[in-house]
Design a protein around this motif. Structure first.
Motif, PDB file in Angstrom:
ATOM      1  N   LEU A  17      50.379  52.535  61.117  1.00  0.00           N
ATOM      2  CA  LEU A  17      49.627  51.369  60.658  1.00  0.00           C
ATOM      3  C   LEU A  17      50.389  50.857  59.449  1.00  0.00           C
ATOM      4  N   VAL A  18      50.975  49.673  59.591  1.00  0.00           N
ATOM      5  CA  VAL A  18      51.894  49.133  58.591  1.00  0.00           C
ATOM      6  C   VAL A  18      51.213  47.982  57.860  1.00  0.00           C
ATOM      7  N   LEU A  19      50.976  48.170  56.579  1.00  0.00           N
ATOM      8  CA  LEU A  19      50.304  47.162  55.769  1.00  0.00           C
ATOM      9  C   LEU A  19      51.345  46.252  55.131  1.00  0.00           C
ATOM     10  N   ILE A  20      51.221  44.968  55.433  1.00  0.00           N
ATOM     11  CA  ILE A  20      52.113  43.959  54.869  1.00  0.00           C
ATOM     12  C   ILE A  20      51.255  42.952  54.111  1.00  0.00           C
ATOM     13  N   GLY A  21      51.882  42.177  53.256  1.00  0.00           N
ATOM     14  CA  GLY A  21      51.165  41.151  52.513  1.00  0.00           C
ATOM     15  C   GLY A  21      51.756  40.993  51.133  1.00  0.00           C
ATOM     16  N   TYR A  22      51.307  39.956  50.464  1.00  0.00           N
ATOM     17  CA  TYR A  22      51.813  39.654  49.136  1.00  0.00           C
ATOM     18  C   TYR A  22      51.349  40.711  48.136  1.00  0.00           C
ATOM     19  N   ARG A  23      51.920  40.692  46.968  1.00  0.00           N
ATOM     20  CA  ARG A  23      51.539  41.597  45.883  1.00  0.00           C
ATOM     21  C   ARG A  23      50.037  41.519  45.640  1.00  0.00           C
ATOM     22  N   ALA A  24      49.464  42.664  45.299  1.00  0.00           N
ATOM     23  CA  ALA A  24      48.072  42.740  44.841  1.00  0.00           C
ATOM     24  C   ALA A  24      47.055  42.322  45.900  1.00  0.00           C
ATOM     25  N   THR A  25      47.416  42.445  47.165  1.00  0.00           N
ATOM     26  CA  THR A  25      46.433  42.190  48.218  1.00  0.00           C
ATOM     27  C   THR A  25      45.740  43.469  48.657  1.00  0.00           C
ATOM     28  N   GLY A  26      46.189  44.613  48.145  1.00  0.00           N
ATOM     29  CA  GLY A  26      45.502  45.876  48.399  1.00  0.00           C
ATOM     30  C   GLY A  26      46.222  46.834  49.321  1.00  0.00           C
ATOM     31  N   LYS A  27      47.514  46.648  49.540  1.00  0.00           N
ATOM     32  CA  LYS A  27      48.227  47.486  50.512  1.00  0.00           C
ATOM     33  C   LYS A  27      48.162  48.976  50.142  1.00  0.00           C
ATOM     34  N   THR A 114      45.474  39.792  53.115  1.00  0.00           N
ATOM     35  CA  THR A 114      45.525  38.545  52.355  1.00  0.00           C
ATOM     36  C   THR A 114      44.463  38.578  51.259  1.00  0.00           C
ATOM     37  N   ALA A 115      44.590  37.675  50.325  1.00  0.00           N
ATOM     38  CA  ALA A 115      43.567  37.466  49.293  1.00  0.00           C
ATOM     39  C   ALA A 115      43.769  36.065  48.728  1.00  0.00           C
ATOM     40  N   ASP A 116      42.697  35.486  48.223  1.00  0.00           N
ATOM     41  CA  ASP A 116      42.802  34.184  47.578  1.00  0.00           C
ATOM     42  C   ASP A 116      43.764  34.281  46.397  1.00  0.00           C
TER      43      ASP A 116
END
Length: 193
Positions: A17-27, A114-116
């Motif tokens: 399970l590979v978590l991707i996303g921008y900084r501080a989105t909770g990976k 993702t996050a706002d």
């Protein structure tokens, strides 16, 4: 006459399970929660990279630029290409290199957190020491650059991910529960269910 067979084969390890996303989105936080619930090892690729380099990301970038960091990141991702059964928390820019995405998808399900932008900025503001762990990508203040860089990378995350989860105003447990439901749905879809 009975037919003799060998020992029962070991069950195949589940995909990563590979978590991707921008900084501080909770990976990293969500990865730890998933690892606990699913009883799987968590590998935070940025933490491994820092440990192996013997210096913080900010020092790697200051001495060799982002190109050096991305080179080290690509080597590290390639080492996990054949691994299975892990929770992998990636760096925010891992999707900038298509080879990374290919390697991670080889034995993994990519999950875009993702996050706002306002939430990302608030989380970055709480991150201490911010500059050592999350140096600026553009030379601007890391908090101010968050919205622009996240928006710029969004098409890459979208193209790479099989699942997308919004972490805005959700606890780690809520995100883990949403993710487990999404994984069940993805599995049913893949089995034709």
């Amino acid at each position: 006459m009975a037919h003799l067979t060998g020992p029962d084969p070991q069950p195949a390890q589940p995909p990563n399970l590979v978590l991707i996303g921008y900084r501080a989105t909770g990976k990293t936080s969500v990865g730890a929660g998933l690892a606990e619930v699913l009883q799987r090892p968590l590998v935070d690729l940025d933490q491994v990279l820092v440990r192996e380099a013997g210096r913080p990301i900010a020092d790697i970038v200051a001495q060799g630029g982002w190109a050096e960091f991305r080179r080290l990141e690509k080597e590290l991702v390639a080492r996990y290409r054949d691994a299975r059964g892990l929770i992998l928390a990636t760096g925010g820019g891992v999707v900038l290199d298509p080879d990374n995405v290919t390697a991670l998808r080889e034995n993994g399900i990519l999950i875009w957190l993702t996050a706002d932008p306002s939430v990302i900025q608030a989380r970055l503001a709480q991150d201490q020491p911010r500059d050592a762990n999350r140096p600026s990508l553009t030379g601007a203040d890391t908090i101010r650059e968050a919205a622009a860089v996240a928006e710029e990378r969004a098409p890459l995350y979208l193209a790479a991910a099989q699942i997308r989860i919004d972490t805005t105003h959700k606890s780690v447990l809520q995100v883990v529960e949403l993710l487990l439901e999404a994984l069940k749905s993805e599995e049913a879809k893949n089995l034709g269910g």
